[in-house]
Structure formats: C-alpha cells, structure tokens
Write an enzyme that holds these catalytic residues in place. Sequence first.
Site, PDB file in Angstrom:
ATOM      1  N   LYS A 173      -2.203  -1.436  -3.818  1.00 20.22           N
ATOM      2  CA  LYS A 173      -3.088  -0.270  -3.736  1.00 20.22           C
ATOM      3  C   LYS A 173      -2.272   1.003  -3.853  1.00 20.22           C
ATOM      4  CE  LYS A 173      -6.101   1.901  -0.419  1.00 20.22           C
ATOM      5  NZ  LYS A 173      -6.581   1.944   0.922  1.00 20.22           N
ATOM      6  N   LYS A 205       0.860  -1.183   0.000  1.00 21.61           N
ATOM      7  CA  LYS A 205       0.000   0.000   0.000  1.00 21.61           C
ATOM      8  C   LYS A 205       0.894   1.230   0.000  1.00 21.61           C
ATOM      9  CE  LYS A 205      -3.549   2.461   2.565  1.00 21.61           C
ATOM     10  NZ  LYS A 205      -4.598   2.394   3.573  1.00 21.61           N
TER      11      LYS A 205
END
Length: 324
Positions: free
Chosen positions: A249, A196
């Site tokens: 992400k 992320k």
Amino acid sequence: MYLQRRNRILRTNASIRNLVAETILTPADFIAPLFIDEGQHVIFEIPSMPGYYRRSLDETIKEVKELWSMGIRSVLLFVKAADDTKDNTGKESWNPDGLMQRSIKAIKDAVPEMLVMTDVALDPYSSYGHDGIVENGEIVNDPTVEALLKMSLSHAKAGADFVAPSDMMDGRIGAIRKVLEENNFTKTGIMSYSAKYASCFYGPFRDALDSAPGFGDKKTYQMDYANRIEAIKETLMDVEEGADIVMVKPAMAYLDIIREVKNSVTVPVSAYHVSGEYAMIKAASKMGWLNEEKAIIESLTSIKRAGADLIATYFAKDAVKLLG
Ligand code: PBG
C-alpha cells in the site's frame, strides 16, 4: 520484407487480443472499502473523494446488499469515531458496542456470506490521530500492540472474517495470531498491511475519517518510500508470524514492490489502491484531461498485472459495471 516473427498478429483485433490477454479483472478480485458513521439515513459525499460516501449503518447495509448483488464478495470496514470517544488509549476501538462492532454484526446478519474485513489501527480513535499510543511525543510500540490485540479480539467476537492491521507496529501479527488462537478464533484470518508506506496518497482518506495526525507524521512506523528490500523483510516476517494475506500500500506508485513481494511469498498478495489514487483519477477526469472509465480499468489491470491477487479499491463498483 520477410519477417520470421510478426508480433502484431496477436494484436489484430479484439477477439485475438482477448484470447491472449494475460491479465483479466473479475468482480471477485475486489475488496470494497466502506466508511461508516453514526446516525440514520446519512450519505455524506467525501469532498476530496467525489462519488464516494461515508454512510450511517442503515445506509451501509443497503450498499453491502448492492455490492453483493454485483458480485463483490468482500468489504473492508472503517468507522468514523465520534470526537468525544477519542483518547490516547484508543479504548473505543474495543468497545463491544462500538460502531465497528455493531457494523460487523449488522453486515454479517444482512449478508452472511459477504467477507467482512476490518481495519485494525488506533488512528480513528486516537486523540492524536496516530496509529499508536503516544508517550512523550513518541508512538510506543508494545503498549500499542496490546491495544491492537483487544481491538482484533473484539472484531473477531463481533464476527469479522478477517482483521486487517494497518498500523505497522512491530510484532503485531504474531501477537494477534496468538490471541486469536488462545480465544479459539481459529477461523478468523489476518490480512496484514505488510508493506505500508508513509505516503501522501492517504490524504483524502484522513478527510473521510477526520483522522489526520495532530502532530508530526507517520514516518516512525510506516515505511520510507525510498526502500524496496525493507518491504520484503516486513512481508516475510508477517508471513512467518501468521498473516494469511499480505498487502502492499499504496498501489500504483508501488507496482515494483507488488511484483517483488509476489515473487517472494506463497500467500495471496493484496494491494490497496488508496484514496489519493482515486482522487487523482477523479480530478483529472473532471477537468476533461483523462477518460475516467479507461483510467480506472487500466489502473486496476496494471495493479493485478504487477502481482496483486486482490485489490482494495474505491473503484470496485465502477470497475464491475465497466467490466460488464
Ligand atoms: C489507518 C489507515 C489509513 C489508510 C488505511 N488505513 C490511513 C493512514 O495510515 O494514515 C489509508 C487508506 C487510503 O488512503 O485509502 N491506519
């Protein structure tokens, strides 16, 4: 002209193109994120996410039923914690009667087969808007992991199918797996936000939950977008620690990372097509600069082609309708 190979033969018409298409989206690929708030009959359109809503639990249940009827089989829950419940410990996040815990139960009661995944991070509950506990201006790792364990366990108790830690603290996947095992939650999965990145594309999400960091940024825990090899390190460690599904992400600015992760692990790979990516398509379409429907399908197809086995996206419903 003599040509031994004519590649255009396979592009002659839609029938042959569809026959040889390498990537096909289906409703079963999507995870629908849901923003939940207190109250009754609340359907609030998020200003920076036109066409996307934060709903009270009663309205969320209706939405979940509709998603199920459309063929969408998983939802990812986020709640907007009331301001007076926020503090530096994030303790509202493991309140057995908290909005998240009530939502998990209510959704599983209403549509038992819907896979319920839950965001695990302190930011919506933190008075500082950070994903961890703050001490002397720093986000401290180990006390935060302790809090995430209580949060994960409370989600499992409420009936979550998967917990989805999005905080990027070190060691949290192994610790969550251990606490689930110790408490006999042997059927609760972990979808780890493994790679992320500290991204500007989360802006609209923070509007949706009123969870923007009160000071600084998230760069001491979320990854530097200049890095690729680090994503593999993070992901391999999460798999080793017990993640059932890993995640990259955001998605579209990180297609190279999705592919690299896909080639490196044997667990399913998910990608989060985040709020800013949604907002970009919505804004350009509103201006008449992009065809929204085509942009949605092309974007999601590119994410799947890159290697995502599942995609969390605010376009889940639109995509299912468009796929017909
Ligand atoms: C919370 C969390 C965030 C998102 C998912 N979980 C925000 C953040 O990390 O700041 C972003 C999702 C999106 O932008 O759609 N840790």
